[in-house]
Design a protein around this motif. Structure first.
Motif, PDB file in Angstrom:
ATOM      1  N   ARG A 208     -16.637   5.937  -0.235  1.00  0.00           N
ATOM      2  CA  ARG A 208     -15.842   5.890  -1.497  1.00  0.00           C
ATOM      3  C   ARG A 208     -17.175   5.869  -2.486  1.00  0.00           C
ATOM      4  NH1 ARG A 208     -13.402  -0.232  -0.229  1.00  0.00           N
ATOM      5  NH2 ARG A 208     -11.968   1.075   1.263  1.00  0.00           N
ATOM      6  N   GLU A 209     -16.466   5.990  -3.677  1.00  0.00           N
ATOM      7  CA  GLU A 209     -17.360   6.045  -4.721  1.00  0.00           C
ATOM      8  C   GLU A 209     -18.290   4.707  -4.810  1.00  0.00           C
ATOM      9  OE1 GLU A 209     -17.796   8.287  -7.533  1.00  0.00           O
ATOM     10  OE2 GLU A 209     -16.607   9.718  -6.213  1.00  0.00           O
ATOM     11  N   ARG A 210     -19.366   4.535  -5.399  1.00  0.00           N
ATOM     12  CA  ARG A 210     -20.291   3.332  -5.717  1.00  0.00           C
ATOM     13  C   ARG A 210     -19.185   2.225  -6.367  1.00  0.00           C
ATOM     14  NH1 ARG A 210     -25.399   2.585  -9.266  1.00  0.00           N
ATOM     15  NH2 ARG A 210     -26.137   0.653  -8.555  1.00  0.00           N
ATOM     16  N   TRP A 211     -18.644   2.521  -7.404  1.00  0.00           N
ATOM     17  CA  TRP A 211     -17.684   1.568  -8.119  1.00  0.00           C
ATOM     18  C   TRP A 211     -16.291   2.044  -8.023  1.00  0.00           C
ATOM     19  CZ3 TRP A 211     -21.553  -1.402  -8.204  1.00  0.00           C
ATOM     20  CH2 TRP A 211     -22.722  -1.061  -8.723  1.00  0.00           C
ATOM     21  N   TYR A 212     -15.363   0.944  -7.444  1.00  0.00           N
ATOM     22  CA  TYR A 212     -14.187   1.519  -7.309  1.00  0.00           C
ATOM     23  C   TYR A 212     -13.082   0.351  -7.582  1.00  0.00           C
ATOM     24  CZ  TYR A 212     -15.054  -1.270  -2.957  1.00  0.00           C
ATOM     25  OH  TYR A 212     -15.553  -2.075  -2.054  1.00  0.00           O
ATOM     26  N   LYS A 213     -11.707   0.614  -7.963  1.00  0.00           N
ATOM     27  CA  LYS A 213     -10.969  -0.356  -8.328  1.00  0.00           C
ATOM     28  C   LYS A 213     -10.469  -1.037  -7.253  1.00  0.00           C
ATOM     29  CE  LYS A 213      -7.253  -0.547 -11.529  1.00  0.00           C
ATOM     30  NZ  LYS A 213      -6.325   0.081 -12.444  1.00  0.00           N
ATOM     31  N   ASN A 214     -10.244  -2.472  -7.251  1.00  0.00           N
ATOM     32  CA  ASN A 214      -9.795  -3.525  -6.223  1.00  0.00           C
ATOM     33  C   ASN A 214      -8.112  -3.183  -6.290  1.00  0.00           C
ATOM     34  OD1 ASN A 214      -8.998  -5.324  -4.245  1.00  0.00           O
ATOM     35  ND2 ASN A 214     -10.611  -6.905  -5.170  1.00  0.00           N
ATOM     36  N   CYS A 215      -7.817  -1.989  -5.499  1.00  0.00           N
ATOM     37  CA  CYS A 215      -6.397  -1.877  -5.525  1.00  0.00           C
ATOM     38  C   CYS A 215      -5.921  -1.644  -4.292  1.00  0.00           C
ATOM     39  CB  CYS A 215      -5.911  -0.632  -6.392  1.00  0.00           C
ATOM     40  SG  CYS A 215      -4.166  -0.342  -6.688  1.00  0.00           S
ATOM     41  N   VAL A 216      -5.707  -2.695  -3.438  1.00  0.00           N
ATOM     42  CA  VAL A 216      -5.063  -2.484  -2.122  1.00  0.00           C
ATOM     43  C   VAL A 216      -3.806  -2.338  -1.666  1.00  0.00           C
ATOM     44  CG1 VAL A 216      -5.671  -3.951  -0.045  1.00  0.00           C
ATOM     45  CG2 VAL A 216      -7.509  -3.984  -1.418  1.00  0.00           C
ATOM     46  N   ASN A 217      -3.747  -1.501  -0.616  1.00  0.00           N
ATOM     47  CA  ASN A 217      -2.336  -1.684   0.098  1.00  0.00           C
ATOM     48  C   ASN A 217      -2.260  -2.804   0.986  1.00  0.00           C
ATOM     49  OD1 ASN A 217      -0.111  -0.694   1.443  1.00  0.00           O
ATOM     50  ND2 ASN A 217      -0.800   0.929   2.504  1.00  0.00           N
ATOM     51  N   ALA A 218      -1.145  -3.594   0.549  1.00  0.00           N
ATOM     52  CA  ALA A 218      -1.028  -4.874   1.089  1.00  0.00           C
ATOM     53  C   ALA A 218      -0.146  -4.816   2.636  1.00  0.00           C
ATOM     54  CB  ALA A 218      -0.234  -5.877   0.289  1.00  0.00           C
ATOM     55  N   GLY A 219       0.432  -3.560   2.950  1.00  0.00           N
ATOM     56  CA  GLY A 219       1.078  -3.724   4.075  1.00  0.00           C
ATOM     57  C   GLY A 219       2.664  -4.091   3.960  1.00  0.00           C
ATOM     58  N   VAL A 220       2.878  -4.053   2.785  1.00  0.00           N
ATOM     59  CA  VAL A 220       4.326  -4.115   2.285  1.00  0.00           C
ATOM     60  C   VAL A 220       5.152  -3.247   1.802  1.00  0.00           C
ATOM     61  CG1 VAL A 220       5.695  -6.053   0.961  1.00  0.00           C
ATOM     62  CG2 VAL A 220       3.949  -6.767   2.214  1.00  0.00           C
ATOM     63  N   TYR A 221       6.172  -2.599   2.215  1.00  0.00           N
ATOM     64  CA  TYR A 221       6.589  -1.439   1.670  1.00  0.00           C
ATOM     65  C   TYR A 221       8.175  -1.660   1.383  1.00  0.00           C
ATOM     66  CZ  TYR A 221       2.595   0.184   4.265  1.00  0.00           C
ATOM     67  OH  TYR A 221       1.291   0.559   4.813  1.00  0.00           O
ATOM     68  N   ILE A 222       8.899  -0.687   0.630  1.00  0.00           N
ATOM     69  CA  ILE A 222      10.011  -0.501   0.594  1.00  0.00           C
ATOM     70  C   ILE A 222      10.245   1.339   0.734  1.00  0.00           C
ATOM     71  CG2 ILE A 222      12.363  -0.159  -0.757  1.00  0.00           C
ATOM     72  CD1 ILE A 222      11.520  -2.423  -2.286  1.00  0.00           C
ATOM     73  N   LEU A 223      10.908   1.596   1.854  1.00  0.00           N
ATOM     74  CA  LEU A 223      11.000   3.231   1.971  1.00  0.00           C
ATOM     75  C   LEU A 223      12.464   3.568   2.232  1.00  0.00           C
ATOM     76  CD1 LEU A 223       8.954   3.223   5.442  1.00  0.00           C
ATOM     77  CD2 LEU A 223       7.820   3.403   3.283  1.00  0.00           C
ATOM     78  N   SER A 224      12.609   4.899   1.756  1.00  0.00           N
ATOM     79  CA  SER A 224      13.759   5.547   1.631  1.00  0.00           C
ATOM     80  C   SER A 224      13.972   6.048   2.952  1.00  0.00           C
ATOM     81  CB  SER A 224      13.542   6.769   0.833  1.00  0.00           C
ATOM     82  OG  SER A 224      14.648   7.458   0.848  1.00  0.00           O
ATOM     83  N   LYS A 225      15.206   6.043   3.339  1.00  0.00           N
ATOM     84  CA  LYS A 225      15.403   6.534   4.820  1.00  0.00           C
ATOM     85  C   LYS A 225      14.907   8.091   4.923  1.00  0.00           C
ATOM     86  CE  LYS A 225      20.262   7.536   4.291  1.00  0.00           C
ATOM     87  NZ  LYS A 225      21.538   7.054   4.599  1.00  0.00           N
ATOM     88  N   LYS A 226      14.967   8.600   3.952  1.00  0.00           N
ATOM     89  CA  LYS A 226      14.616  10.161   3.919  1.00  0.00           C
ATOM     90  C   LYS A 226      13.164  10.147   4.856  1.00  0.00           C
ATOM     91  CE  LYS A 226      16.074  10.936  -0.865  1.00  0.00           C
ATOM     92  NZ  LYS A 226      15.532  10.700  -2.034  1.00  0.00           N
ATOM     93  N   ILE A 227      12.485   9.278   4.616  1.00  0.00           N
ATOM     94  CA  ILE A 227      10.982   9.307   5.397  1.00  0.00           C
ATOM     95  C   ILE A 227      11.425   9.407   6.760  1.00  0.00           C
ATOM     96  CG2 ILE A 227       8.888   8.106   5.672  1.00  0.00           C
ATOM     97  CD1 ILE A 227       8.441   8.032   3.045  1.00  0.00           C
ATOM     98  N   VAL A 228      12.142   8.836   7.102  1.00  0.00           N
ATOM     99  CA  VAL A 228      12.572   8.547   8.657  1.00  0.00           C
ATOM    100  C   VAL A 228      13.127   9.832   8.942  1.00  0.00           C
ATOM    101  CG1 VAL A 228      14.152   7.187  10.364  1.00  0.00           C
ATOM    102  CG2 VAL A 228      12.749   6.084   8.664  1.00  0.00           C
ATOM    103  N   PHE A 229      14.147  10.204   8.291  1.00  0.00           N
ATOM    104  CA  PHE A 229      14.859  11.434   8.811  1.00  0.00           C
ATOM    105  C   PHE A 229      13.987  12.850   8.688  1.00  0.00           C
ATOM    106  CE2 PHE A 229      18.345   8.699   8.715  1.00  0.00           C
ATOM    107  CZ  PHE A 229      19.195   9.031   9.604  1.00  0.00           C
TER     108      PHE A 229
END
Ligand SMILES: [Mg+2]
Ligand SMILES: [Zn+2]
Length: 435
Positions: free
Chosen positions: A167-188
């Protein structure tokens, strides 16, 4: 009536890094934290927001989970199980949801993440943005060892910066926390049953297309996936911090000035190379991060209006700041800056930003927007800064004020006022406030 009633919990992992706690006799989601298992805490928080149908994907030692929770009656929810006979990664087993009644949108969480969040807010965000998937994102204490997400100004996910990737030397601390809302479209849209990683194989296909969103929150979400983090999480739950940080409740905040308070005062700062943290900033933020208080930076940066640099350069300075902080295990809950300046008529100036705005301190526009965004109670909150402008801002906003004797140490003398409290530096100020 809320629309989202179903949550899917990925509880099949082996939890190798927690072997000294599981003794290899129970799966990771059954580890007890402050008297309850991770799964019980999760289900309790979901149920509070009307999510009463729980589908648990079980694998390793899954029979222990079934034995514990059965059909969910004891917890007041209904629980179904999906059994993964071969590990299918974090995404592969979602294929089985094609045959389940999950509604148009459903919650997906990992079985080792501890949280206490107001699901109504995240659901509203997801529905309003018509997202295929909404990822809960936030700054955390170990961004260097986490999957990051790059969002655009509409909160859409542009791309993933997975851990281990350069990654770049300086980056934003914006982390994917492992908590989602998904549309069923993704499953289908899943082709066939096979081993898949949720991010690398499924979600990444939707990045940059305007259908994947990041929902940013200051609420308590932390994976208890290592022994060190497990004890940190337990301490927070014993102190009831996660409940206090739920945005359904009024929040307490420490608003922080930037230059001369968090970082060494060097006059107007336009070059990130010049940015250097003040002594004690790391320890001060560590104390705030572990408390119920939010840490939010509010800073005037007229460098943009004066034509000394572009908005992007201010962002770059903030990326350097969050990287330096993140490397030491601390973070800011948010950063807001005013790029404006009221007086026109200077050479080099950027006329677009030469306005008499509502955000430049000592006006309260920046604080007002944070107060409404995070449900903050000003009467229980503070402003810490090194100038009389900061103190006047705090007074205007109804905050208790602390003048620190670093940076300009009140010598700007723009306003003839005195702060409620004085302190040698940020660390001493925070120690005084958090006793
Ligand atoms: Mg300052
Ligand atoms: Zn402004």
């Amino acid at each position: 009536m809320r629309k989202i009633r179903t949550a899917v919990i990925q509880a099949g992992g082996k939890g190798t890094r927690l072997i000294e706690l599981t003794k290899d006799e129970i799966p990771k989601p059954l580890i007890k934290i402050a008297g309850k298992s991770i799964l019980e805490w999760q289900i309790e928080n979901l149920k509070r927001y009307g999510v009463e149908k729980i589908i648990i994907i079980v694998g390793y030692l899954g029979y222990e989970i079934k034995r514990c929770f059965g059909d969910g009656e004891k917890l007041g929810v209904s629980i179904e199980y999906i059994e993964e006979s071969n590990p299918l990664g974090s995404g592969g087993s979602l294929y089985f949801l094609k045959e389940k009644n999950i509604g148009d949108d459903f919650i997906l969480i990992y079985g080792d993440v501890m949280f206490n969040i107001n699901w109504n807010r995240m659901e509203d965000f997801h529905i309003q943005s018509k997202a295929y998937a909404t990822l809960l994102v936030h700054p955390n204490t170990h961004p260097f060892d986490s999957d990051l997400v790059a969002l655009n100004s509409k909160s859409q996910v542009e791309n993933f910066l997975l851990k281990g990737q350069k990654r770049e030397r300086w980056y934003k601390n914006c982390v994917n926390a492992g908590v989602y809302i998904l549309s069923k479209k993704i499953v289908f849209e899943m082709g066939k049953l096979c081993k898949l990683d949720l991010e690398k194989d499924i979600l990444i296909k939707y990045a940059g297309k305007g259908v994947l969103y990041g929902y940013y929150t200051t609420e308590y979400v932390k994976d208890a996936g290592t022994v060190k983090r497990f004890y940190e999480v337990e301490k927070a739950f014993l102190n009831n911090i996660p409940e206090k940080r739920n945005l359904a409740n009024k929040q307490k905040c420490i608003f922080l000035d930037r230059d001369g308070t968090l970082n060494v005062y060097k006059g107007l700062l336009a070059d990130e190379e010049e940015f250097e943290l003040e002594e004690g900033t790391i320890q001060a933020l560590k104390a705030i991060n572990q408390s119920e208080y939010l840490a939010i930076v509010v800073t005037n940066q007229p460098v943009v209006a004066r034509g000394m640099c572009e908005l992007e350069d201010v962002e770059k300075i903030h990326r350097k700041m969050t990287t330096l902080l993140g490397n030491e295990g601390v973070y800011l809950d948010d950063i807001i800056f005013c790029p404006h300046h009221p007086d026109k008529g200077y050479a080099e100036e950027n006329v677009k930003f030469k306005i008499d705005c509502e955000c430049r301190k000592p006006k309260t526009g920046m604080i007002d927007s944070m107060v409404s965004k995070y449900n903050i109670d000003v009467k229980q909150s503070y402003m810490i800064g090194d100038t009389t402008v900061d103190i006047q801002t705090g007074i205007n906003a109804g905050l208790t004020t602390v003048l620190v004797h670093t940076g300009e140490a009140g010598q700007d003398k723009r306003y003839d006022i005195s702060a409620d409290k004085q302190s040698k530096n940020l660390l001493e100020a925070v120690k005084m406030l958090l006793v």
